[in-house]
Design a protein around this motif. Structure first.
Motif, PDB file in Angstrom:
ATOM      1  N   THR A   2     -54.917 -46.854  12.785  1.00  0.00           N
ATOM      2  CA  THR A   2     -55.042 -45.414  12.594  1.00  0.00           C
ATOM      3  C   THR A   2     -55.818 -45.106  11.324  1.00  0.00           C
ATOM      4  O   THR A   2     -56.627 -44.172  11.285  1.00  0.00           O
ATOM      5  N   LEU A   3     -55.588 -45.910  10.276  1.00  0.00           N
ATOM      6  CA  LEU A   3     -56.295 -45.714   9.016  1.00  0.00           C
ATOM      7  C   LEU A   3     -57.809 -45.866   9.210  1.00  0.00           C
ATOM      8  O   LEU A   3     -58.600 -45.044   8.727  1.00  0.00           O
ATOM      9  N   LEU A   4     -58.219 -46.892   9.940  1.00  0.00           N
ATOM     10  CA  LEU A   4     -59.644 -47.115  10.196  1.00  0.00           C
ATOM     11  C   LEU A   4     -60.235 -45.995  11.050  1.00  0.00           C
ATOM     12  O   LEU A   4     -61.381 -45.579  10.830  1.00  0.00           O
ATOM     13  N   LEU A   5     -59.471 -45.497  12.014  1.00  0.00           N
ATOM     14  CA  LEU A   5     -59.955 -44.394  12.846  1.00  0.00           C
ATOM     15  C   LEU A   5     -60.126 -43.118  12.028  1.00  0.00           C
ATOM     16  O   LEU A   5     -61.089 -42.371  12.222  1.00  0.00           O
ATOM     17  N   LEU A   6     -59.204 -42.858  11.098  1.00  0.00           N
ATOM     18  CA  LEU A   6     -59.328 -41.690  10.231  1.00  0.00           C
ATOM     19  C   LEU A   6     -60.563 -41.804   9.334  1.00  0.00           C
ATOM     20  O   LEU A   6     -61.305 -40.830   9.152  1.00  0.00           O
ATOM     21  N   ILE A   7     -60.788 -42.987   8.784  1.00  0.00           N
ATOM     22  CA  ILE A   7     -61.973 -43.196   7.947  1.00  0.00           C
ATOM     23  C   ILE A   7     -63.239 -43.004   8.775  1.00  0.00           C
ATOM     24  O   ILE A   7     -64.206 -42.377   8.329  1.00  0.00           O
ATOM     25  N   SER A   8     -63.230 -43.522  10.017  1.00  0.00           N
ATOM     26  CA  SER A   8     -64.402 -43.373  10.886  1.00  0.00           C
ATOM     27  C   SER A   8     -64.672 -41.912  11.219  1.00  0.00           C
ATOM     28  O   SER A   8     -65.829 -41.464  11.233  1.00  0.00           O
ATOM     29  N   ALA A   9     -63.601 -41.153  11.495  1.00  0.00           N
ATOM     30  CA  ALA A   9     -63.760 -39.716  11.750  1.00  0.00           C
ATOM     31  C   ALA A   9     -64.333 -39.014  10.529  1.00  0.00           C
ATOM     32  O   ALA A   9     -65.186 -38.121  10.647  1.00  0.00           O
ATOM     33  N   GLY A  10     -63.886 -39.431   9.345  1.00  0.00           N
ATOM     34  CA  GLY A  10     -64.417 -38.863   8.112  1.00  0.00           C
ATOM     35  C   GLY A  10     -65.892 -39.181   7.913  1.00  0.00           C
ATOM     36  O   GLY A  10     -66.662 -38.331   7.464  1.00  0.00           O
ATOM     37  N   VAL A  11     -66.293 -40.405   8.249  1.00  0.00           N
ATOM     38  CA  VAL A  11     -67.703 -40.791   8.122  1.00  0.00           C
ATOM     39  C   VAL A  11     -68.580 -39.914   9.024  1.00  0.00           C
ATOM     40  O   VAL A  11     -69.624 -39.403   8.605  1.00  0.00           O
ATOM     41  N   LEU A  12     -68.151 -39.731  10.278  1.00  0.00           N
ATOM     42  CA  LEU A  12     -68.913 -38.903  11.218  1.00  0.00           C
ATOM     43  C   LEU A  12     -69.005 -37.460  10.728  1.00  0.00           C
ATOM     44  O   LEU A  12     -70.082 -36.847  10.735  1.00  0.00           O
ATOM     45  N   ALA A  13     -67.872 -36.911  10.267  1.00  0.00           N
ATOM     46  CA  ALA A  13     -67.862 -35.525   9.787  1.00  0.00           C
ATOM     47  C   ALA A  13     -68.705 -35.373   8.527  1.00  0.00           C
ATOM     48  O   ALA A  13     -69.446 -34.395   8.376  1.00  0.00           O
ATOM     49  N   GLY A  14     -68.606 -36.333   7.611  1.00  0.00           N
ATOM     50  CA  GLY A  14     -69.365 -36.259   6.371  1.00  0.00           C
ATOM     51  C   GLY A  14     -70.862 -36.345   6.601  1.00  0.00           C
ATOM     52  O   GLY A  14     -71.642 -35.603   5.994  1.00  0.00           O
ATOM     53  N   ALA A  15     -71.282 -37.246   7.493  1.00  0.00           N
ATOM     54  CA  ALA A  15     -72.709 -37.375   7.787  1.00  0.00           C
ATOM     55  C   ALA A  15     -73.244 -36.111   8.461  1.00  0.00           C
ATOM     56  O   ALA A  15     -74.319 -35.615   8.113  1.00  0.00           O
ATOM     57  N   THR A  16     -72.476 -35.578   9.418  1.00  0.00           N
ATOM     58  CA  THR A  16     -72.894 -34.351  10.101  1.00  0.00           C
ATOM     59  C   THR A  16     -72.957 -33.175   9.137  1.00  0.00           C
ATOM     60  O   THR A  16     -73.906 -32.388   9.153  1.00  0.00           O
ATOM     61  N   GLY A  17     -71.944 -33.064   8.280  1.00  0.00           N
ATOM     62  CA  GLY A  17     -71.919 -31.970   7.320  1.00  0.00           C
ATOM     63  C   GLY A  17     -73.078 -32.036   6.346  1.00  0.00           C
ATOM     64  O   GLY A  17     -73.698 -31.016   6.037  1.00  0.00           O
ATOM     65  N   ALA A  18     -73.398 -33.236   5.849  1.00  0.00           N
ATOM     66  CA  ALA A  18     -74.500 -33.374   4.898  1.00  0.00           C
ATOM     67  C   ALA A  18     -75.848 -33.116   5.559  1.00  0.00           C
ATOM     68  O   ALA A  18     -76.755 -32.551   4.949  1.00  0.00           O
ATOM     69  N   LEU A 202     -52.760 -38.130   4.752  1.00  0.00           N
ATOM     70  CA  LEU A 202     -53.758 -37.823   5.762  1.00  0.00           C
ATOM     71  C   LEU A 202     -55.125 -37.580   5.131  1.00  0.00           C
ATOM     72  O   LEU A 202     -56.158 -38.029   5.640  1.00  0.00           O
ATOM     73  N   VAL A 203     -55.141 -36.879   3.997  1.00  0.00           N
ATOM     74  CA  VAL A 203     -56.403 -36.486   3.372  1.00  0.00           C
ATOM     75  C   VAL A 203     -57.147 -37.672   2.775  1.00  0.00           C
ATOM     76  O   VAL A 203     -58.379 -37.775   2.882  1.00  0.00           O
ATOM     77  N   ALA A 204     -56.407 -38.613   2.152  1.00  0.00           N
ATOM     78  CA  ALA A 204     -57.050 -39.706   1.406  1.00  0.00           C
ATOM     79  C   ALA A 204     -58.035 -40.529   2.244  1.00  0.00           C
ATOM     80  O   ALA A 204     -59.194 -40.685   1.855  1.00  0.00           O
ATOM     81  N   PRO A 205     -57.619 -41.082   3.408  1.00  0.00           N
ATOM     82  CA  PRO A 205     -58.601 -41.858   4.189  1.00  0.00           C
ATOM     83  C   PRO A 205     -59.752 -41.007   4.720  1.00  0.00           C
ATOM     84  O   PRO A 205     -60.885 -41.488   4.839  1.00  0.00           O
ATOM     85  N   LEU A 206     -59.470 -39.735   5.042  1.00  0.00           N
ATOM     86  CA  LEU A 206     -60.537 -38.858   5.511  1.00  0.00           C
ATOM     87  C   LEU A 206     -61.581 -38.630   4.427  1.00  0.00           C
ATOM     88  O   LEU A 206     -62.792 -38.668   4.684  1.00  0.00           O
TER      89      LEU A 206
END
Length: 258
Positions: A2-18, A202-206
């Motif tokens: 779950t931790l890796l999935l949260l980090i992956s979701a954060g990577v996708l959101a961060g790249a899209t946002g930037a 929840l926030v930290a890995p994201l």
């Protein structure tokens, strides 16, 4: 896992946002609620924290590369914050469902325009002069009000507003939006933190994923053709429109049925 999935979701959101100047919240909120079964009252502040992280990660890079228009950003952000304050005051007087439906229809229209209508030839990112400031300021006020009423960032409205309404090149509009959304997100998340809805586990890995994704997005954005960025932005707007229409439909359906 779950931790890796949260980090992956954060990577996708961060790249899209930037890349697009939308902060990534439109991806994170449905991903957290539908994919990770996180309650909405915890998903929204987690998403807002990630918007702040994405803005901090991307804005510094874009300012250094002279892509962000700092003067324009500060001018529009004053109107956005004022709109957010007014939106918070009138939140109890306006039915959020109707606002969501109207915003969803407007976003759907903008998305269709960007997908179907050929974009005008833009000036270079160095050779442009923003115009029509009254439209930009009033539109930013509306964006701030909608952010307070619906919990959405102002990026999906401010990027096309600057690009189409003020003659700002798309990449500059996206970079300037990244500069602004962090301020709006920080102001919004404070209320959730006061009520204890910000879950650090929840926030930290994201945030870790978002910062990594924002770094990637910052490196890609100057190299990606503007036409490709427009189409990606239009697809993100379709996602926003779907969310808003769904949210508004859920709120209106019981009253319409009765």
């Amino acid at each position: 896992m779950t931790l890796l999935l949260l980090i992956s979701a954060g990577v996708l959101a961060g790249a899209t946002g930037a890349l697009l100047g939308v902060g990534g919240g439109v991806i994170l909120v449905p991903a957290l609620v539908l994919g990770f079964q996180v309650p909405l009252e915890e998903a929204v502040p987690a998403s807002l924290m990630c918007v702040v992280a994405s803005s901090c990660g991307a804005a510094a890079s874009y300012v250094e590369r002279r892509l962000s228009d700092i003067r324009l950003g500060l001018t529009l952000e004053l109107a956005t914050v004022l709109g957010a304050i007014v939106g918070g005051v009138v939140a109890g007087l306006v039915a959020p469902a109707w606002v969501a439906v109207v915003f969803g229809l407007f976003t759907l229209y903008v998305s269709a325009q960007m997908l179907l209508v050929r974009a005008p030839v833009e000036q270079s990112v160095e050779d442009y002069v923003p115009h029509n400031y009254p439209l930009g300021i009033s539109g930013s006020f509306v964006a701030g009000s909608l952010s307070a009423l619906l919990g959405v960032g102002g990026g999906p409205l401010k990027v096309p507003l600057m690009n189409y309404g003020m003659g700002v090149p798309f990449k500059v509009a996206s970079a300037t939006s990244n500069l602004m959304i962090g301020v709006t997100g920080a102001a919004s998340v404070a209320a959730y933190a006061w009520r204890g809805h910000v879950k650090l586990a929840l926030v930290a890995p994201l945030v870790v994923g978002v910062l990594a994704g924002a770094s990637v997005g910052c490196r890609l954005m100057p190299r990606v053709p503007t036409a490709v960025l427009r189409r990606l932005f239009a697809l993100v707007l379709l996602l926003v429109a779907t969310q808003m229409l769904w949210k508004g439909g859920e709120g209106l359906w019981p009253s319409l049925r009765n």
